[in-house]
Design an enzyme around this catalytic site. Structure first.
Site, PDB file in Angstrom:
ATOM      1  N   CYS A  49       0.869  -1.177   0.000  1.00  8.78           N
ATOM      2  CA  CYS A  49       0.000   0.000   0.000  1.00  8.78           C
ATOM      3  C   CYS A  49       0.904   1.224   0.000  1.00  8.78           C
ATOM      4  CB  CYS A  49      -0.859   0.034   1.248  1.00  8.78           C
ATOM      5  SG  CYS A  49      -1.836  -1.449   1.471  1.00  8.78           S
ATOM      6  N   ARG A  52       1.622   1.266  -5.945  1.00 14.23           N
ATOM      7  CA  ARG A  52       1.795   0.332  -4.834  1.00 14.23           C
ATOM      8  C   ARG A  52       0.506  -0.404  -4.468  1.00 14.23           C
ATOM      9  NH1 ARG A  52       6.412   1.217  -2.081  1.00 14.23           N
ATOM     10  NH2 ARG A  52       5.575   0.169  -0.255  1.00 14.23           N
ATOM     11  N   TRP A  68      -3.717  -1.913  -1.392  1.00 15.08           N
ATOM     12  CA  TRP A  68      -3.712  -3.226  -2.045  1.00 15.08           C
ATOM     13  C   TRP A  68      -4.206  -4.187  -0.983  1.00 15.08           C
ATOM     14  CZ3 TRP A  68      -1.320  -8.047  -1.435  1.00 15.08           C
ATOM     15  CH2 TRP A  68      -1.382  -8.888  -2.544  1.00 15.08           C
ATOM     16  N   ASN A  98       0.501   0.306   6.122  1.00 13.22           N
ATOM     17  CA  ASN A  98       0.957  -0.617   5.086  1.00 13.22           C
ATOM     18  C   ASN A  98       1.611  -1.788   5.812  1.00 13.22           C
ATOM     19  OD1 ASN A  98       2.153  -1.859   2.850  1.00 13.22           O
ATOM     20  ND2 ASN A  98       3.917  -0.477   2.881  1.00 13.22           N
ATOM     21  N   GLY A  99       1.186  -3.010   5.471  1.00  6.75           N
ATOM     22  CA  GLY A  99       1.783  -4.181   6.115  1.00  6.75           C
ATOM     23  C   GLY A  99       0.710  -5.081   6.691  1.00  6.75           C
ATOM     24  N   GLU A 153      10.338 -15.058 -18.426  1.00  5.80           N
ATOM     25  CA  GLU A 153      10.030 -13.637 -18.250  1.00  5.80           C
ATOM     26  C   GLU A 153       8.997 -13.169 -19.289  1.00  5.80           C
ATOM     27  OE1 GLU A 153      10.327 -11.547 -16.033  1.00  5.80           O
ATOM     28  OE2 GLU A 153      10.136  -9.603 -16.976  1.00  5.80           O
ATOM     29  N   LYS A 192       5.422 -11.535 -18.278  1.00  7.28           N
ATOM     30  CA  LYS A 192       4.999 -10.207 -18.736  1.00  7.28           C
ATOM     31  C   LYS A 192       3.652 -10.297 -19.430  1.00  7.28           C
ATOM     32  CE  LYS A 192       7.029  -7.708 -17.038  1.00  7.28           C
ATOM     33  NZ  LYS A 192       8.095  -8.173 -16.246  1.00  7.28           N
ATOM     34  N   GLU A 214       0.808 -11.019 -16.781  1.00  5.23           N
ATOM     35  CA  GLU A 214       0.492  -9.962 -15.810  1.00  5.23           C
ATOM     36  C   GLU A 214      -0.109  -8.726 -16.475  1.00  5.23           C
ATOM     37  OE1 GLU A 214       3.609  -8.195 -13.374  1.00  5.23           O
ATOM     38  OE2 GLU A 214       5.066  -8.452 -14.952  1.00  5.23           O
ATOM     39  N   HIS A 253       7.972 -33.651 -23.688  1.00  8.19           N
ATOM     40  CA  HIS A 253       7.706 -34.465 -22.502  1.00  8.19           C
ATOM     41  C   HIS A 253       6.318 -34.178 -21.933  1.00  8.19           C
ATOM     42  CE1 HIS A 253      11.733 -36.041 -22.567  1.00  8.19           C
ATOM     43  NE2 HIS A 253      12.180 -34.805 -22.741  1.00  8.19           N
ATOM     44  N   LYS A 272       3.214  -3.008  -6.970  1.00 13.88           N
ATOM     45  CA  LYS A 272       4.614  -2.957  -7.388  1.00 13.88           C
ATOM     46  C   LYS A 272       5.540  -3.657  -6.397  1.00 13.88           C
ATOM     47  CE  LYS A 272       8.045  -1.441  -9.899  1.00 13.88           C
ATOM     48  NZ  LYS A 272       8.275  -2.212 -11.131  1.00 13.88           N
TER      49      LYS A 272
HETATM   50  O1  M6R Z   1      11.092  -5.530  -6.118  1.00 16.65           O
HETATM   51  P1  M6R Z   1      11.403  -6.939  -6.508  1.00 16.65           P
HETATM   52  O2  M6R Z   1      12.360  -7.037  -7.650  1.00 16.65           O
HETATM   53  O3  M6R Z   1      11.847  -7.776  -5.347  1.00 16.65           O
HETATM   54  O4  M6R Z   1      10.020  -7.537  -6.995  1.00 16.65           O
HETATM   55  C1  M6R Z   1       9.899  -8.894  -7.338  1.00 16.65           C
HETATM   56  C2  M6R Z   1       8.587  -9.162  -8.021  1.00 16.65           C
HETATM   57  O5  M6R Z   1       7.522  -8.835  -7.194  1.00 16.65           O
HETATM   58  C3  M6R Z   1       8.451  -8.373  -9.335  1.00 16.65           C
HETATM   59  O6  M6R Z   1       9.518  -8.624 -10.189  1.00 16.65           O
HETATM   60  C4  M6R Z   1       7.137  -8.766 -10.037  1.00 16.65           C
HETATM   61  O7  M6R Z   1       7.188 -10.095 -10.453  1.00 16.65           O
HETATM   62  C5  M6R Z   1       6.835  -7.823 -11.200  1.00 16.65           C
HETATM   63  N1  M6R Z   1       5.420  -7.559 -11.229  1.00 16.65           N
HETATM   64  C6  M6R Z   1       7.198  -8.391 -12.512  1.00 16.65           C
HETATM   65  O8  M6R Z   1       6.872  -7.558 -13.567  1.00 16.65           O
END
Ligand code: M6R
Length: 608
Positions: free
Chosen positions: A2, A27, A76, A102-103, A484, A488, A491, A507, A603
């Site tokens: 958050c 966030r 969030w 936040n937390g 990756e 991408k 998400e 397999h 984020k």
């Molecule tokens: O801040 P960080 O690199 O530790 O974050 C790790 C993941 O949460 C972050 O890479 C997440 O997978 C992204 N949404 C990917 O685009």
């Protein structure tokens, strides 16, 4: 997860808090709210959904413009569905205190039970409302809010960054942190508290990073830092932030993500800056540490994929065996087979605040294993706690989907492989020079190629946007890029996608291939090119549609060839990765998705 902000100063506080929340919306964006004291009463204005819903509510709250101290939150959801009643700020029962948090307070159910017995009532499902009432409850025992806050925080277990307003002292902010980021911004005649610097960067660059166990009390002129456990005063100098507001704005691009993809040539130059000298890589942060016999890379999400990519280079160039693990798995291993004499733990994180990665770092430290943090955010928990830190220098990454941060992490991993390769004499000076020369060519190569990559991504996105599922295939160092690419795509566009090692297709997964299930193949011209060509032909035999991303003069037919400039060796990844990012970006944009703030995400994942 958050975003929180507090302002106390000489300007109208609500517009500043709303502006700050805009910069924190990455966030979390399920709901948002603002709290302030007006006519001796605490007011909270909250709205479900994105920040614009909250801003619209303020059209009717003209009186709010007179207040000069306020707190705000963008959420969030963790405890409780994203409804207005669960949005922050939360009020204590007597309406004396308002909190943004936040937390996660892990023992909130027990505390709630105790408070219920004392006739406290709760309007939300949140742990945050429990915490503000616990503080209120402690007020009955302690002689002021500072002592009540300290006492309450001894009882609350978990993670928090909080900011509190007191109706009876309305021009003061109370803040505290434990395992969640919180930064104090020191202005002239005004002070700020926020989860991240862009929230107040337009007003001040003087910051103090709060540390775990800190309490901060500030009004417009003064501030004091205390240690929460014993209320001893702490002196900590302020730091100057070097980047400016422009770095945290879209700069004419449609989305932050697109801007951040196009920033990658500069990100590569910045990460390399000061690191190369006369055919050598300089990493003075590591000079005093021995070369590890085994390296354990721990990370989450995109940072984990960067780690997997780095594994290839470190094993190949420096001949150090590398194990790469997802932090949330590593941290719950019953027995960690780590040896302080032989092993090193490298944690990778853009934010430096990811809860699982930090937990892994702390476990390694408990075992006295040398730790190295690779992170982007100055002053983050990782940067403070790791034994040594390499900053990736990517600048603020605002889009929830990580792009330029991964590129910067990969550059630093390549530097690490060359650095250890030299120290352990597994690379000859000429090899190092050759790799460095390629690294230095990358910014210009990528800058020249990006416009063409973007237009190809746009064309292909229009052709493939109706797909319901996608495979991403790669071999060798490209396997991590396949993972990756798939991350991408899912998400951003919410299309199901899976990354696979191409050799694994036969397999099992190949059973899924049919004309409506396309495959995106990473096929640079390298030792594995002939192998991946065979995988392509196998998919074609099952009528699967294929995009082939390659720098080879391909003899493949009936596939969509996406050609990129030729570069030898694994550094080709720096040209492959932006294509994957641009393809997902264009797919999501074409499908009308919220590119910078995809649903259900945030984020920085500061909770487990
Ligand atoms: O801040 P960080 O690199 O530790 O974050 C790790 C993941 O949460 C972050 O890479 C997440 O997978 C992204 N949404 C990917 O685009």
């Amino acid at each position: 997860m958050c975003g929180i902000i507090g302002y106390c100063g000489h300007r109208p506080a609500v517009p500043i808090v709303l502006e700050g929340l805009e910069h924190l919306e990455y966030r979390g964006y399920d709901s948002a709210g603002v709290g302030y004291v007006l006519n001796s009463e605490l007011q909270v204005v909250r709205a479900k959904g994105k920040l614009k819903n909250l801003s619209e509510k303020f059209q009717q709250e003209r009186n709010a413009l007179t207040v000069t101290c306020a707190i705000g939150h963008t959420r969030w959801a963790t405890h409780g569905v994203p409804e207005e009643r669960n949005a922050h700020p939360h009020l204590s029962n007597s309406k004396r205190l308002a909190i943004v948090h936040n937390g996660i307070i892990e023992n909130y159910l027990e505390i709630r039970e105790e408070l219920l017995q004392k006739s406290y009532r709760f309007a939300s499902d949140t742990d945050s409302e429990v915490l503000v009432n616990l503080i209120e409850d402690r007020l009955a025992e302690e002689h002021d809010l500072l002592h009540a806050l300290s006492a309450a925080l001894q009882l609350a277990h978990g993670a928090y960054a909080i900011c509190l307003l007191d109706r009876d002292d309305p021009n003061k902010l109370y803040a505290a942190r434990l395992s969640a980021p919180l930064i104090f911004g020191r202005g002239i005649g005004e002070n700020f508290i926020a989860s991240d610097i862009p929230a107040f960067l337009a007003y001040t660059r003087d910051v103090i990073f709060l540390e775990d166990g800190d309490i901060l009390v500030a009004d417009s002129q003064n501030y004091t830092l205390w240690r929460s456990s014993d209320l001893n005063e702490i002196q900590r100098p302020a730091q100057q932030i070097q980047w400016n507001m422009q770095a945290a704005q879209k700069g004419g691009y449609r989305h932050f993500m697109l801007k951040e993809i196009f920033e990658q040539p500069k990100v590569i130059s910045d990460a390399l800056s000061g690191r190369l000298d006369d055919g050598r890589v300089l990493l003075p942060e590591l000079d005093a540490l021995p070369v590890p016999k085994r390296l354990h890379i721990i990370a989450c999400g995109t940072s984990f994929h960067a780690g997997l990519w780095g594994q290839h280079l470190i094993e190949d160039w420096a001949r150090i065996p590398v194990q790469v693990e997802i932090a949330s798995e590593f941290r719950y291993k019953e027995r960690l087979l780590l040896d302080p004499e032989q092993d090193m733990v490298l944690v990778i994180s853009q934010s430096g605040e990811t809860a699982d990665t930090l937990a892994a770092l702390r476990m390694a430290k408990e075992l006295h294993v040398p730790t190295l943090g690779l992170c982007n955010v100055l002053g983050s928990s990782m940067a403070r706690e790791a034994g040594a830190v390499l900053y990736t220098q990517a600048g603020p990454e605002i889009s929830v989907a990580s792009t330029k941060a991964m590129t910067s992490q990969m550059i630093m991993l390549a530097c690490l492989a060359l650095y250890y390769g030299r120290r352990s004499l597994t690379l000859a000076d000429d090899d190092i020079r050759r790799h460095l020369e390629r690294l230095q060519r990358l910014p210009l190569m990528l800058e020249t190629a990006l416009p063409e990559m973007h237009s190809m991504a746009r064309q292909l996105a229009r052709k493939y946007a109706q797909a319901k599922s996608f495979f991403y295939l790669g071999r060798g160092h490209c396997f991590s890029l396949a993972l990756e690419g798939a991350l991408k795509l899912k998400e951003l566009s919410y299309i199901h996608a899976e990354g696979y090692a191409a050799g694994e297709m036969k397999h099992g997964p190949i059973a899924l291939i049919d004309p409506s299930f396309p495959t995106f193949v990473l096929a640079p011209r390298d030792d594995l090119y002939e192998k991946i060509k065979s995988n392509i032909v196998e998919i074609q035999s099952r009528q699967g549609q294929i995009i082939v991303l390659t720098n080879a003069e391909s003899d493949l037919h009936s596939v969509d060839i996406w050609r990129i400039p030729a570069l030898q060796g694994p550094l080709t990844a720096f040209l492959l990765l932006p294509c994957l990012q641009l393809f997902s970006y264009e797919m999501a944009d074409y499908l009308g998705k919220d590119v910078d703030q995809p649903r259900n995400l945030a984020k920085s994942v500061t909770v487990e």
